[in-house]
Enzyme design. Structure first.
Site, PDB file in Angstrom:
ATOM      1  N   TRP B 151      -0.430   3.821   3.052  1.00 38.97           N
ATOM      2  CA  TRP B 151       1.099   3.235   3.007  1.00 38.97           C
ATOM      3  C   TRP B 151       1.289   3.079   4.573  1.00 38.97           C
ATOM      4  O   TRP B 151       1.463   4.055   5.369  1.00 38.97           O
ATOM      5  CB  TRP B 151       1.767   4.237   2.447  1.00 38.97           C
ATOM      6  CG  TRP B 151       1.816   4.505   1.114  1.00 38.97           C
ATOM      7  CD1 TRP B 151       2.008   3.834   0.097  1.00 38.97           C
ATOM      8  CD2 TRP B 151       0.776   5.282   0.315  1.00 38.97           C
ATOM      9  NE1 TRP B 151       1.541   4.207  -1.246  1.00 38.97           N
ATOM     10  CE2 TRP B 151       0.789   5.430  -1.027  1.00 38.97           C
ATOM     11  CE3 TRP B 151       0.089   6.587   0.969  1.00 38.97           C
ATOM     12  CZ2 TRP B 151       0.307   6.153  -1.957  1.00 38.97           C
ATOM     13  CZ3 TRP B 151      -0.508   7.379   0.006  1.00 38.97           C
ATOM     14  CH2 TRP B 151      -0.459   7.205  -1.317  1.00 38.97           C
ATOM     15  N   HIS B 165       6.811   3.246  -2.569  1.00 34.89           N
ATOM     16  CA  HIS B 165       6.690   3.430  -3.868  1.00 34.89           C
ATOM     17  C   HIS B 165       7.810   4.058  -4.625  1.00 34.89           C
ATOM     18  O   HIS B 165       8.511   4.953  -3.900  1.00 34.89           O
ATOM     19  CB  HIS B 165       5.192   4.115  -4.155  1.00 34.89           C
ATOM     20  CG  HIS B 165       5.280   5.529  -3.608  1.00 34.89           C
ATOM     21  ND1 HIS B 165       3.665   5.957  -3.184  1.00 34.89           N
ATOM     22  CD2 HIS B 165       5.992   6.408  -3.036  1.00 34.89           C
ATOM     23  CE1 HIS B 165       4.191   7.049  -2.629  1.00 34.89           C
ATOM     24  NE2 HIS B 165       5.335   7.235  -2.268  1.00 34.89           N
ATOM     25  N   ARG B 191       6.668  -2.305   2.405  1.00 32.51           N
ATOM     26  CA  ARG B 191       5.541  -1.642   3.392  1.00 32.51           C
ATOM     27  C   ARG B 191       5.526  -2.535   4.689  1.00 32.51           C
ATOM     28  O   ARG B 191       5.948  -3.847   4.765  1.00 32.51           O
ATOM     29  CB  ARG B 191       4.386  -1.640   2.375  1.00 32.51           C
ATOM     30  CG  ARG B 191       3.864  -3.196   2.305  1.00 32.51           C
ATOM     31  CD  ARG B 191       2.367  -3.305   1.441  1.00 32.51           C
ATOM     32  NE  ARG B 191       2.494  -4.346   0.569  1.00 32.51           N
ATOM     33  CZ  ARG B 191       2.436  -4.586  -0.720  1.00 32.51           C
ATOM     34  NH1 ARG B 191       1.948  -3.614  -1.107  1.00 32.51           N
ATOM     35  NH2 ARG B 191       2.334  -5.424  -1.386  1.00 32.51           N
ATOM     36  N   GLN B 205       8.293  -2.358  -8.227  1.00 33.60           N
ATOM     37  CA  GLN B 205       7.557  -1.387  -8.920  1.00 33.60           C
ATOM     38  C   GLN B 205       8.058  -0.770 -10.074  1.00 33.60           C
ATOM     39  O   GLN B 205       9.190  -0.345 -10.107  1.00 33.60           O
ATOM     40  CB  GLN B 205       7.070  -0.374  -7.963  1.00 33.60           C
ATOM     41  CG  GLN B 205       5.512   0.123  -7.948  1.00 33.60           C
ATOM     42  CD  GLN B 205       4.977   1.110  -7.286  1.00 33.60           C
ATOM     43  OE1 GLN B 205       5.996   2.079  -6.806  1.00 33.60           O
ATOM     44  NE2 GLN B 205       3.850   1.317  -6.628  1.00 33.60           N
ATOM     45  N   VAL B 248      -2.256  12.279  -7.983  1.00 34.46           N
ATOM     46  CA  VAL B 248      -2.794  12.324  -9.352  1.00 34.46           C
ATOM     47  C   VAL B 248      -4.182  12.751  -9.347  1.00 34.46           C
ATOM     48  O   VAL B 248      -4.837  12.800  -8.251  1.00 34.46           O
ATOM     49  CB  VAL B 248      -2.641  10.933  -9.969  1.00 34.46           C
ATOM     50  CG1 VAL B 248      -1.307  10.466 -10.510  1.00 34.46           C
ATOM     51  CG2 VAL B 248      -3.335   9.850  -9.307  1.00 34.46           C
ATOM     52  N   ALA B 302       1.112   9.920 -14.596  1.00 32.20           N
ATOM     53  CA  ALA B 302       2.080   8.957 -13.917  1.00 32.20           C
ATOM     54  C   ALA B 302       1.209   7.596 -13.515  1.00 32.20           C
ATOM     55  O   ALA B 302      -0.051   7.695 -13.537  1.00 32.20           O
ATOM     56  CB  ALA B 302       2.566   9.546 -12.678  1.00 32.20           C
TER      57      ALA B 302
END
Lengths: 675, 334
Positions: B151, B165, B191, B205, B248, B302
């Site tokens: 990022w 995000h 970003r 998003q 995740v 997620a």
């Protein structure tokens, strides 16, 4: 990361065609972005970004292991000979000041080097791996790095003062001239390799010019070490130096690799330079030996997490193909994880290994169970939608603009710069400050659109920001709009806003004439919108000065309101049954002072309202002509008389009318023009 | 007196007044027909009978035609009478301000929100500027973590981050609710990246998060497939690629077969035949731990769905910078 199909055949058999293998690896490992022919070799370009947690995959051996597991082929490991004890040992001292910054440091001396070009087979593999051949010594270090993932560094032994290597953190104000010829200032804490006199290398990133190998070098000190990944990353970011070595070190290497890498290098060097001799023992600083971890897991938990039944035998096969060992202990499995798989620490990590090798495409989709409860309604989102769809239905075009604007625009529109949060790394001055209002963006957009359209209505619903002292900026959801065009005037604009407020259920709005002078609005023609005790926002005609500055027509009208305030002023419709008895509707004209707001007349008329004889009025017409006394105007209001219980007669209305007229004459000094 | 000419004149008259004038011209005291009838006695005797008969018949026909036309014209509404000829092809008159539009991103966001709401997800909105803890740390990206390179971040002078995000709300959603938790978080993200036709520093998003008992990897796949099929209103082909996101475990990329070329390969899908649409995965144990969720009991997943890309694919928008251009030539089309 480049995977050489030729290279990995040292470890496994590749039966699939390159395209097929790429497709399979895309499913089991990560995206293969390209297939490239390099001489007789074929190279698969593997996306790096998904391998941040897999330093082992930054090596041909690691990739070969993945290929073997993904294609159910055996994996054959290589062994390197033990290092022969040197006949004539040279002196070397290694000192690591802090095991936390350097968990392992191994070094060996090689004597009687003959520096020349490396053989073609090695050059071909280096090129396939994306590295330029230089000479046999450098090429061997790069070859080992590409194959095992362990970067090596070679120092000229004779240039190490007192033959004493010190690994430490840099202090303040230290400098080094790196191999690429640049003088570099080091940040405090950067790991450095030094001798008692000077800094020889920025650990894990780049060597220094002073101990560089050249054709005269006859004895080399080969370093193979493990450094604290966060320090390497921080230093490489600060120095702006990304090297093949730093890319690997910053991911956290397996300390058990270092010695093996040295042995491989010695093995290769002895092939390439038969006269070369090992001139020391492998010196090894390794205070905290790392051993394989064990994860205790119930295999049924793994398949339960995946959501699909997979045979125990298949699970074990997958683990073993990846180099893990399984011991069954009743219902539980003890899974031993080799130290090169630093990413496997818990059950969830094992779930991933099973799922990816088993193949995501072999998993049958299911849906989570759920009850019949509807989701909680987000009223704020619902209200935003109402505002937006209403504005669009009234002819507005919704824009989305950047949350960042320029200092110049903030100042030009009269907002306080000191209240706006500023970006320290803005891409350009146009987008440097978090905007306090949506109007500046709308004004900019209007400039561009006027090249193609003369009349339009733009709106935006978004956030405005105010700096909070030492805390997060305050974010307010705002709704703003801009109407421009030759046929626009204050009343058409106000009508539009009234329709908007009415349609969105924002009741009982009072229009207060703006008093203070603003940069944004025309000094005479702007208003505050108030509902109850809340200020909803403001609206008005653009200030002529601002219009001129921005090259906009004077018939530009703006509004901005806080969404939270609109929402708190929102009222559900309150139903009134239609009149049972016909109302009596008549006009009433009154001459009043020209500065009196017309609404005052209605306010006074409505004073006469009683439950039995209801009175409601609305302004119908205002005009002035030369026949009137100076500074007077005529206000005509429509008056509606109603009764909830009967049809009204003139006899009932007449006294009411007289009462109204008296009030107007007394309270407004008005002169009622009798019909 | 040319019969054809008279009838053609009546035919071409579209308003009452000219029709009355025409009537006067023909049948009035000094009208052409009236005068022609008056002249009959002065004709040679052998022509009188035939001409008289012809003119009387014509007069009768003209009277009938005028009466009928007059009735037709009266039947039309007043405003229509201003039209010489009823031309259906003339452009209508729009209200001066024109008709409005919602931004295509808003429209797409609403469509996605409606589907997710029907699937039982509540909507939560994020902050636009947040702190390091919510943007990174609570998502298992501690300071110095190499994944931070994924990022490129803007920073404010106060050290806050315009969110990279909408996962920035995950920790708040997970700590403020009790399972079952089903939420989507649609929002604006940023970003640090120079813009060109394919890159934009501001984008949109929809994060999704679900936590409940017995949630599986196949549930994640099923949820995304169900959404995509509801969204595109057809069966889709999908595949899953391993990827890496620290919040995740495992990190996955959900791809669908390109809806433009049906997998043949086109410019939209970069000739691959697949669209990389949703990074996703089961929530990482450390993220669960930081949200104080009992991992013996609960698990979840997620995802982060890119809205801009969905809109670009749907309408074939060639340049991502159009979204924030405010250009009415763009906005007016939706």
């Amino acid at each position: 990361m480049r995977l050489s199909l030729n290279w990995i055949t040292d470890y496994t058999t590749v039966k699939l065609k390159p395209q097929e293998l790429a497709a399979r690896l895309s499913e089991t490992l990560t995206e293969v972005s390209q297939i490239e022919k390099v001489g007789a070799d074929t190279v698969l370009e593997i996306e790096n970004k998904a391998l941040t947690h897999r330093p082992d995959c930054f090596s041909q051996r690691g990739l070969a292991r993945e290929v073997a597991a993904a294609t159910s082929q055996p994996f054959q490991s290589k062994n390197w000979a033990e290092v022969p004890t040197a006949g004539s040992e040279k002196e070397l001292q290694v000192e690591v000041t802090d095991g936390l910054i350097c968990p392992r440091y191994t070094m060996v001396l090689i004597d009687k080097l003959q520096i020349k070009a490396s053989p073609p087979w090695m050059q071909e593999r280096l090129l396939a791996g994306g590295m330029r051949p230089i000479n046999n010594l450098v090429d061997v270090t790069n070859y080992v790095m590409l194959e095992l993932g362990q970067p090596l560094h070679a120092f000229d032994y004779d240039k190490i003062a007192q033959h004493h290597i010190i690994v430490r953190a840099a202090g303040q104000g230290e400098q080094i001239q790196t191999l690429d010829g640049n003088q570099r200032a080091l940040e405090e804490g950067t790991i450095v390799i030094t001798d008692p006199q000077e800094i020889l290398a920025v650990a894990g990133i780049m060597g220094g010019a002073s101990s560089e190998i050249n054709s005269q070098t006859s004895i080399v000190a080969l370093e193979s070490a493990t450094f604290a990944p966060a320090r390497i990353r921080a230093a490489s970011t600060r120095l702006g130096l990304r090297t093949e070595a730093s890319t690997r070190f910053e991911k956290g290497l397996d300390p058990n690799l270092t010695e093996e890498a040295l042995r491989m290098a010695i093995d290769l060097l002895s092939q390439l330079m038969p006269e070369a001799q090992v001139a020391s023992k492998i010196i090894d600083f390794y205070p905290q030996r790392e051993s394989p971890r064990t994860i205790e897991v119930d295999p049924r938990e793994i398949t339960k997490d995946i959501g699909q039944r997979i045979e125990g035998g298949r699970l074990q096969e997958i683990f073993e193909a990846l180099g893990l060992k399984v011991w069954v202990k009743g219902n539980l499995w003890l899974v031993e994880v080799p130290t090169y798989r630093r990413d496997l620490n818990r059950k969830e990590d094992l779930v991933e290994e099973v799922a990816r090798i088993y193949g995501y495409s072999n998993l049958k989709p299911t849906l989570p169970p759920r009850d019949l409860k509807p989701p909680t309604v987000n009223h704020e989102v619902a209200f935003d939608r109402l505002l937006k769809s209403t504005l669009a239905s009234l002819g507005g075009h919704e824009t989305l603009s950047y949350s960042f604007i320029s200092e110049e625009l903030i100042k030009a529109t009269g907002f306080a710069l000191e209240d706006c949060p500023r970006l320290v790394n803005a891409l350009s001055p146009e987008i440097e400050w978090l905007r306090p209002s949506l109007l500046p963006s709308l004004l900019l957009t209007t400039q561009t659109n006027l090249k193609f359209f003369e009349q339009f209505f733009l709106f935006e619903l978004g956030k405005g920001f105010t700096t909070g002292a030492n805390q997060l900026p305050q974010e307010d959801k705002l709704v703003a709009g801009l109407v421009v065009g030759p046929s626009e005037n204050w009343l058409t604009f106000k009508g539009l806003l009234e329709a908007f407020l009415e349609k969105t259920g924002v009741g009982q709005v009072q229009w207060h004439k703006g008093e203070a002078t603003t940069t944004l609005y025309h000094p005479e023609r702007w208003a505050k919108l108030i509902s109850g005790h809340t200020e909803l926002g403001s609206c008005g005609q653009i200030s002529p000065a601002l219009a001129k500055k921005l090259g906009l027509p004077e018939s530009t009208y703006l509004f901005e309101m806080k969404v939270s305030q609109l929402r708190s002023a929102f009222k559900e419709p309150s139903y009134q049954p239609p009149d049972r008895f016909p109302p009596v509707i008549e006009d009433l004209s009154v001459l009043v002072d020209q500065d009196l707001p017309a609404a005052k007349v209605c306010q006074e008329v409505d004073q006469a309202d009683t439950p039995e004889l209801q009175v409601r009025s609305a302004v119908k017409e205002v005009y002035q002509d030369e026949k009137m006394p100076p500074n007077q105007k005529s206000v005509t209001v429509q008056v509606i008389y109603r009764s909830p219980s009967r049809t009204l007669t003139e006899a009932e209305i007449s006294p009411k009318r007289e009462e109204i007229i008296k009030t107007l004459e007394k309270r407004l000094k008005g002169k009622v023009r009798r019909a | 007196m040319d019969r054809e000419e008279i009838f053609s004149q009546i035919q071409k008259t579209f308003q009452l007044e000219p029709l009355l004038r025409l009537q006067e011209e023909l049948l009035g005291k000094k009208g052409k027909l009236t005068q022609a009838l008056r002249k009959i006695p002065s004709l040679p005797p052998e022509e009188r009978a035939a001409e008289g008969q012809r003119l009387n018949l014509l007069k009768k026909e003209v009277q009938e035609a005028l009466a009928k036309k007059s009735q037709d014209l009266e039947n039309k509404s007043n405003q229509d009478q201003s039209l010489e000829y009823f031309d259906v092809t003339l452009p209508g008159k729009k209200p001066p301000i024109g008709t409005g539009t919602l931004h295509p991103i808003t429209q797409m966001r609403q469509k996605a929100e409606e589907i997710f709401q029907l699937m039982g997800f509540e909507i939560v909105e994020p902050r636009e500027v947040d702190d390091d803890y919510h943007v990174f740390e609570s998502l298992n990206i501690p300071p110095g973590h190499p994944a931070r390179d994924m990022w490129d971040t803007f920073w404010t002078e106060q050290g806050h981050i315009p969110i990279t995000h909408t996962s920035s709300m995950q920790n708040r959603v997970l700590t403020s609710r009790k399972p079952p938790i089903r939420a989507i978080i649609p929002g604006k993200c940023f970003r640090h990246e120079a813009t060109d036709s394919r890159h934009e520093h501001t984008f949109y998003q929809i994060e999704g998060v679900l936590v409940d008992k017995n949630i599986t990897l196949t549930d994640l796949i099923g949820t995304l497939v169900t959404f995509m099929e509801a969204f595109y209103e057809k069966k889709i082909r999908y595949k899953i690629q391993p990827s890496y996101f620290p919040f995740v475990e495992p990190g996955l990329e959900f791809l669908i077969e390109c809806v433009i070329c049906q997998g043949k390969g086109c410019s939209t899908c970069g000739r691959s035949g697949w669209l990389e649409l949703v990074p996703c995965g089961p929530i990482h144990p450390k993220v669960m731990e930081m949200a104080n969720l009992d991992q013996e009991k609960y698990s979840g997943f997620a995802w982060g769905l890119g809205l801009d890309r969905l809109v670009m694919i749907k309408y074939g928008i060639e340049d991502i910078r159009r979204f924030h251009s405010g250009d009415l030539r763009f906005l007016g089309q939706f």
